[in-house]
Write a protein that holds these residues in place. Sequence first.
Motif, mmCIF file in Angstrom:
data_model
loop_
_atom_site.group_PDB
_atom_site.id
_atom_site.type_symbol
_atom_site.label_atom_id
_atom_site.label_comp_id
_atom_site.label_asym_id
_atom_site.label_seq_id
_atom_site.Cartn_x
_atom_site.Cartn_y
_atom_site.Cartn_z
ATOM 1 N N ALA A 19 0.435 -1.381 0.172
ATOM 2 C CA ALA A 19 -0.325 -0.498 0.212
ATOM 3 C C ALA A 19 0.819 1.178 0.053
ATOM 4 O O ALA A 19 0.676 2.471 -0.319
ATOM 5 N N PRO A 70 -0.276 1.188 -5.092
ATOM 6 C CA PRO A 70 -0.678 -0.160 -6.505
ATOM 7 C C PRO A 70 -2.201 0.542 -6.888
ATOM 8 O O PRO A 70 -3.213 1.412 -5.941
ATOM 9 N N VAL A 71 -2.522 0.038 -7.484
ATOM 10 C CA VAL A 71 -3.475 0.530 -8.918
ATOM 11 C C VAL A 71 -5.147 -1.078 -8.634
ATOM 12 O O VAL A 71 -5.789 -0.270 -9.480
ATOM 13 N N THR A 130 -6.026 -1.488 -2.295
ATOM 14 C CA THR A 130 -5.662 -0.267 -3.250
ATOM 15 C C THR A 130 -7.285 0.386 -2.209
ATOM 16 O O THR A 130 -6.913 1.921 -2.637
#
Lengths: 138, 113
Positions: free
Chosen positions: B102, B106-107, B112
Amino acid sequence: MATEYTKPLPRPLSPELTRPFWEAAKRHELIMPRCKTCDHLFFYPRSECPRCLSSDLEWVTVSGRGRLHNFTIVRQPANAAFRDDVPYIYAVVQLNEGPRMVSNLVHCDLEAARVDMPVEAVFDAVTPEWTLVKFKPA
Amino acid sequence: MAIADAGLRKADIDGLVTRGTDLSPFDVAEYIGLPVGFCEGVTQHGASGTQSVVVAAAAIHAGLANNVVCVLGGTRDSAVGGFGPGMARGATPASMGTEFEAPFGPVVGANTG
């Protein structure tokens, strides 16, 4: 003038297990757990070796050098706290010693990022309490 | 642990069932290094123990796995959130993503927010 850091900080689920890693990062040192039973070096830290399940572990210092295993150029942040950072590179780094870790590739032109490019660790003290391990082109 | 009790080796295990309400099978497989071809979380709370065996048996019958480990882990100590001193043997954190992923933005995935 200091600005408040609003992005997610590490939230250890088992602080006593991972504290050595974060303390080392504050000293600008990258350490990883190694199994004393089967010599497996791994990341993230666990209470047991993910190869042989031994709990006889030790911390060892690694070089911080490796290669870019994979990456994403983030242009649309999932978390609004990263809004001012886009575009940025979310990366998986393969360390020369074996383990992979999630991080950011920094100090790198977006168009220059390539899978397998050599990288090295940099230590980003984002708050007085937390230093994140990031990577830059080597 | 359970694998040794069954007279098996870690390498024999190709399936994993956990109580998915508080123990993601994906995270457990990653944590203990099990490259399983079948993993599933059951969500039957107190009945999860028996339901785990039902799911494991069904998976074996269907040819999805040969040896399935069924795991329930937890702690009564709310202060450690299910992971830490006093945890049940074999318990793992819900996810390490909040600690080691985190902070880097991150996507995709469940971390997320």
